[in-house]
Write an enzyme that holds these catalytic residues in place. Structure first.
Site, PDB file in Angstrom:
ATOM      1  CG  ASP A 102      -6.472   9.928  20.948  1.00  0.00           C
ATOM      2  OD1 ASP A 102      -5.506   9.282  21.385  1.00  0.00           O
ATOM      3  OD2 ASP A 102      -7.164  10.698  21.659  1.00  0.00           O
ATOM      4  CG  HIS A 109      -4.563   4.479   6.009  1.00  0.00           C
ATOM      5  ND1 HIS A 109      -3.989   4.704   4.787  1.00  0.00           N
ATOM      6  CD2 HIS A 109      -4.976   5.699   6.457  1.00  0.00           C
ATOM      7  CE1 HIS A 109      -4.052   5.996   4.505  1.00  0.00           C
ATOM      8  NE2 HIS A 109      -4.649   6.632   5.511  1.00  0.00           N
ATOM      9  CG  HIS A 116      -2.774  10.458   3.139  1.00  0.00           C
ATOM     10  ND1 HIS A 116      -3.875  11.297   3.118  1.00  0.00           N
ATOM     11  CD2 HIS A 116      -3.113   9.429   3.951  1.00  0.00           C
ATOM     12  CE1 HIS A 116      -4.821  10.783   3.879  1.00  0.00           C
ATOM     13  NE2 HIS A 116      -4.382   9.663   4.400  1.00  0.00           N
ATOM     14  CB  ALA A 171      -6.159 -10.145 -17.639  1.00  0.00           C
TER      15      ALA A 171
END
Length: 485
Positions: free
Chosen positions: A209, A243, A253, A349
């Protein structure tokens, strides 16, 4: 799922880690966001809560302090710093506190290098799975929620034999709901600006779930999510759901900051999203590959090895308090997810304090981004900055906060640009040695951090004071990169 940067792609592709805050530390226990006489107590409670939630700090650990002589919070802080590739100090420095403040998934972290699975390799014993959406968030239309969930499940179906069928009633393998605070699973949410969602590993009952915190603001497309870069809480449901469904399928993870299963939320364009290699490896270790792979399917992006001290970065910049590190090509990588209109490869950058834009250079062109959006009129020629026609490439650029000038490095020379007046300063170019005494090699990247200027040259980085020209330290260019080894 998580919230916030950092960055990923295949060999020769760009990556950047949105990781480090530019705010200076105030003490070894940082009071980030707190003031007043009880601020130390408040931040200590925040740290304890974080370590209990995500790094298994228990009351038993705390009771053992006197017997073992080791502070359990210090031990768990080291675990947390090791997981995120921070300096392992056991104290709450600025970078550690900044990481704790990032929005993230509610599932605890494990001490792994790349992808992880739950203990015992929990997985579904069938490849034909069902799901059901129990209720809807008012943040989005029902059709947007339905589409976000379907696309999030398809992220995993494309690389495995798994299939997903939606149920309108009854009990499905994956039950999806939007809830607040305590919601019956003994794992309450914490309100706005905290945990976004959590999900449970495959098993009976609550297993599989996924619960989403209704106190957060979810969105369908990237347009509204752009405000997140300014510190507001708006998160793309597709990314959060993809995720969480990784957890529903058996993944824990990952310490790979470019992976979908990294604990902290990282914005990626839903329209160009591609599951990174680390996540593909993880899910296929449980279910195997999809036997019907499209031969034209692009190669999953791989995060460059931030532990490689010999790696030569293409550019380094900041973005509203976060560091950006660029490496290799932009296609199929996080830079194309953040900025789909960005150049294929970045030569240089810098972030402008005058315009609140990030400028990316490739050859004689420059792209300007305000947040995630390409500024009107860009890309355009670099003569926009008053650079001469014989300059074909910018090697590096940085904004000097002391002089309020942008410095452009070209070969063994540099130019000074006054952004307030939008003119190139007279008398330039000048030799780089006039700015950095003793520095004779090409500058490949540069940025400023906490009052120091960091100059990259090949695989080396040098810490300078531009005010005095003094060189403080010579470092390897992985000094600021979070190493996952």
């Amino acid at each position: 799922m998580p919230r916030s940067v950092s960055f990923v792609s295949v060999c020769l592709q760009i990556f950047f880690f949105l990781l480090l805050s530019l705010a200076p530390p105030t003490s070894s226990i940082l009071r980030c966001g707190f003031s007043s006489s009880d601020s130390l107590w408040l931040v200590t409670q925040h740290i304890r809560s974080y370590l209990k939630s995500f790094f298994n700090l228990t009351k038993e650990h705390e009771r053992s302090f006197g017997r073992r002589g080791v502070n359990p919070m210090v031990e768990k802080l080291r675990d947390m710093q090791r997981f995120f590739g921070l300096s392992i100090t056991g104290t709450v420095d600025a970078d550690t506190m900044q990481m704790m403040k990032k929005a993230r998934c509610g599932v605890p972290d494990t001490q792994v290098s790349r992808f992880s699975t739950f203990e015992g390799d929990l997985k579904w014993q069938t490849t034909a799975l069902t799901y059901r959406i129990l209720n809807y968030t008012p943040d989005m239309s029902r059709a947007e929620v339905d589409d976000s969930v379907e696309k999030a499940l398809n992220v995993w179906a494309r690389v495995t034999p798994l299939t997903f069928r939606r149920m309108e009633r009854g009990t499905a393998d994956i039950m999806i709901s939007f809830v607040r605070r305590s919601h019956g699973d003994f794992n309450p949410f914490d309100g706005p600006q905290g945990t976004l969602a959590h999900a449970y590993a495959p098993s009976t009952g609550i297993g599989g779930d996924a619960h989403f915190d209704e106190d957060e603001d979810f969105t369908y497309r990237s347009t509204r999510a752009h405000i997140n870069i300014a510190g507001l809480s708006c998160y793309v449901l597709f990314l959060v759901a993809a995720h969480e469904f990784g957890h529903s399928l058996g993944l824990g993870h990952s310490r790979d900051p470019g992976a979908l299963m990294y604990p902290n939320y990282i914005y990626k364009n839903p329209d160009t999203f591609q599951l990174p290699r680390d996540d593909v490896n993880g899910i296929q270790s449980l279910y195997g590959p999809n036997g019907n792979v499209n031969p034209n399917e692009p190669t999953p992006p791989t995060t460059p090895n931030s532990c490689d001290a010999t790696m030569v970065l293409d550019a380094v910049s900041t973005l509203r308090g976060e560091m950006l590190f660029f490496k290799g090509r932009a296609q199929q990588s996080l830079i194309s997810s953040f900025w789909p209109n960005a150049p294929e490869k970045v030569d240089a950058a810098f972030e402008s304090r005058q315009t609140d834009r990030v400028y990316l250079f490739q050859g004689r062109q420059v792209w300007a981004f305000s947040g995630y959006d390409l500024a009107s009129g860009f890309p355009r020629n670099i003569d926009y900055f008053g650079l001469p026609r014989n300059v074909n490439k910018i090697n590096a650029a940085l904004y000097d906060t002391h002089t309020r000038r942008t410095l452009f490095f070209v070969g063994d020379q540099y130019y000074s640009y006054d952004e307030a007046r939008r003119t190139m300063d007279a008398g330039f170019p000048k030799s780089i040695e006039t700015l950095l005494p003793g520095h004779t090699s090409k500058v490949t990247a540069g940025f400023q951090y906490r009052g120091y200027t960091y100059i990259y040259s090949g695989s080396n980085m040098f810490e300078y004071s531009l005010r005095t020209g003094r060189l403080f330290r010579a470092l390897k260019n992985d000094y600021f990169l979070p190493c996952a080894n």
